[in-house]
Design a protein around this motif. Structure first.
Motif, short mmCIF file in Angstrom:
data_model
loop_
_atom_site.label_atom_id
_atom_site.label_comp_id
_atom_site.label_asym_id
_atom_site.label_seq_id
_atom_site.Cartn_x
_atom_site.Cartn_y
_atom_site.Cartn_z
N ALA A 47 6.92 14.18 36.50
CA ALA A 47 6.08 15.26 37.01
C ALA A 47 4.65 14.76 37.20
O ALA A 47 4.13 14.01 36.37
N ASP A 48 4.01 15.20 38.27
CA ASP A 48 2.64 14.78 38.55
C ASP A 48 1.71 15.13 37.40
O ASP A 48 0.77 14.39 37.11
N SER A 49 1.99 16.24 36.74
CA SER A 49 1.11 16.72 35.69
C SER A 49 1.12 15.82 34.45
O SER A 49 0.21 15.92 33.62
N GLY A 94 1.17 8.98 33.96
CA GLY A 94 0.13 8.21 33.29
C GLY A 94 -0.06 8.59 31.84
O GLY A 94 -0.79 7.91 31.10
N ARG A 95 0.58 9.67 31.40
CA ARG A 95 0.44 10.12 30.00
C ARG A 95 1.78 10.13 29.26
O ARG A 95 1.82 9.81 28.07
N PHE A 96 2.86 10.48 29.95
CA PHE A 96 4.18 10.58 29.33
C PHE A 96 5.08 9.47 29.86
O PHE A 96 5.03 9.13 31.04
N GLU A 111 -2.25 22.55 27.90
CA GLU A 111 -1.26 23.00 28.89
C GLU A 111 0.08 22.29 28.76
O GLU A 111 1.04 22.63 29.46
N ASP A 112 0.18 21.32 27.89
CA ASP A 112 1.47 20.68 27.61
C ASP A 112 2.27 21.47 26.58
O ASP A 112 3.43 21.12 26.30
#
Length: 114
Positions: A59-61, A64-66, A87-88
């Motif tokens: 997912a774009d959201s 880079g983090r997950f 928001e996660d």
């Protein structure tokens, strides 16, 4: 066949968590694995999937983090979550295509405080 998710909890914004999803039972093949999440009042949404060990969708959201990964020997899928944001916050569900059929884990709650 069962999927058991774990690793959720309460974390401050900017923190990290690693979710695990262990498959058990009579398993001959696991081809697709994935993580979805559902926030309160929202529909379930895709977080990340992998097909035969290669990341297929993220997912774009959360890019880079997950990071989704799997340990074939342990029959376990992971979701490494870094730089968490409020928001996660959601219930995270794992899914896998095992022996040609899709299964879902029971969900694990992730709460990110600001």
């Amino acid at each position: 066949v069962q999927l058991q998710a774990s690793g959720g909890g309460l974390v401050q914004a900017g923190g990290s968590l690693r979710l695990s999803c262990a498959a058990s039972g009579s398993i001959s093949s696991i081809s697709v694995v994935g993580w979805y999440r559902q926030a309160p009042g929202e529909q379930r949404e895709l977080v990340a999937t992998a097909i035969n060990g290669a990341v297929a969708n993220t997912a774009d959201s959360v890019k880079g983090r997950f990071t989704i990964s799997r340990d074939n020997a342990k029959k376990t899928v992971y979701l490494q979550m870094n730089s968490l944001k409020p928001e996660d916050t959601a219930v995270y569900y794992c899914t896998a295509r095992i022996n040609g059929r899709y299964y879902w884990g029971q969900g694990t709650l992730v709460t990110v405080s600001s």
